[in-house]
Design an enzyme around this catalytic site. Sequence first.
Site, PDB file in Angstrom:
ATOM      1  N   MET A  64       0.844  -1.191   0.000  1.00  0.00           N
ATOM      2  CA  MET A  64       0.000   0.000   0.000  1.00  0.00           C
ATOM      3  C   MET A  64       0.882   1.245   0.000  1.00  0.00           C
ATOM      4  O   MET A  64       1.867   1.319   0.740  1.00  0.00           O
ATOM      5  CB  MET A  64      -0.891   0.000   1.251  1.00  0.00           C
ATOM      6  CG  MET A  64      -1.771   1.222   1.398  1.00  0.00           C
ATOM      7  SD  MET A  64      -2.678   1.203   2.972  1.00  0.00           S
ATOM      8  CE  MET A  64      -3.862  -0.084   2.669  1.00  0.00           C
ATOM      9  N   CYS A  65       0.510   2.217  -0.842  1.00  0.00           N
ATOM     10  CA  CYS A  65       1.202   3.508  -0.852  1.00  0.00           C
ATOM     11  C   CYS A  65       0.155   4.602  -0.639  1.00  0.00           C
ATOM     12  O   CYS A  65      -0.811   4.404   0.088  1.00  0.00           O
ATOM     13  CB  CYS A  65       1.983   3.693  -2.153  1.00  0.00           C
ATOM     14  SG  CYS A  65       0.943   3.724  -3.634  1.00  0.00           S
ATOM     15  N   TYR A  66       0.335   5.734  -1.253  1.00  0.00           N
ATOM     16  CA  TYR A  66      -0.609   6.849  -1.095  1.00  0.00           C
ATOM     17  C   TYR A  66      -1.887   6.623  -1.899  1.00  0.00           C
ATOM     18  O   TYR A  66      -2.989   6.674  -1.374  1.00  0.00           O
ATOM     19  CB  TYR A  66       0.031   8.169  -1.547  1.00  0.00           C
ATOM     20  CG  TYR A  66       1.270   8.527  -0.787  1.00  0.00           C
ATOM     21  CD1 TYR A  66       1.194   9.247   0.398  1.00  0.00           C
ATOM     22  CD2 TYR A  66       2.519   8.127  -1.245  1.00  0.00           C
ATOM     23  CE1 TYR A  66       2.340   9.573   1.105  1.00  0.00           C
ATOM     24  CE2 TYR A  66       3.667   8.445  -0.542  1.00  0.00           C
ATOM     25  CZ  TYR A  66       3.574   9.166   0.629  1.00  0.00           C
ATOM     26  OH  TYR A  66       4.706   9.475   1.332  1.00  0.00           O
ATOM     27  N   PHE A  93      -3.596   4.019   0.489  1.00  0.00           N
ATOM     28  CA  PHE A  93      -4.140   4.376   1.796  1.00  0.00           C
ATOM     29  C   PHE A  93      -5.320   5.324   1.659  1.00  0.00           C
ATOM     30  O   PHE A  93      -6.260   5.276   2.456  1.00  0.00           O
ATOM     31  CB  PHE A  93      -3.053   5.005   2.680  1.00  0.00           C
ATOM     32  CG  PHE A  93      -3.555   5.354   4.051  1.00  0.00           C
ATOM     33  CD1 PHE A  93      -3.752   4.362   4.999  1.00  0.00           C
ATOM     34  CD2 PHE A  93      -3.855   6.658   4.388  1.00  0.00           C
ATOM     35  CE1 PHE A  93      -4.240   4.671   6.260  1.00  0.00           C
ATOM     36  CE2 PHE A  93      -4.340   6.984   5.643  1.00  0.00           C
ATOM     37  CZ  PHE A  93      -4.531   5.982   6.587  1.00  0.00           C
TER      38      PHE A  93
END
Length: 110
Positions: A64-66, A93
């Site tokens: 998971m990133c931004y 996220f």
Amino acid sequence: MDQFECINVEEAHQKMHQGKAVLVDIRDPQSYAMGHTPGAFHLTNDTLGTFMRDNDFETPVMVMCYHGNSSKGAAQYLLQQGYDAVYSVDGGFDAWHRHFPAEVEHAFGG
């Protein structure tokens, strides 16, 4: 698995809560501290060795990133390190927070 797969936050949520995969968050330390998914491992260049030592290569990994873009490169990297199954979480996220607002943990007592 030769290529990572993209999954949505609902699938990621289900896999995580069923214990079928581990979730890693690759966002910067400040963003992670301001809010992250409970149980997510904060994966950085500094914590990669610990993560690889503590997690079996057979256990699926969800990255998971931004917003779901940077996670794709990290997912491919983890596949190249030998992990059997790696997923990039679509929407990152940002999408997780929208779908599961109650499931956000803050590192600074928030």
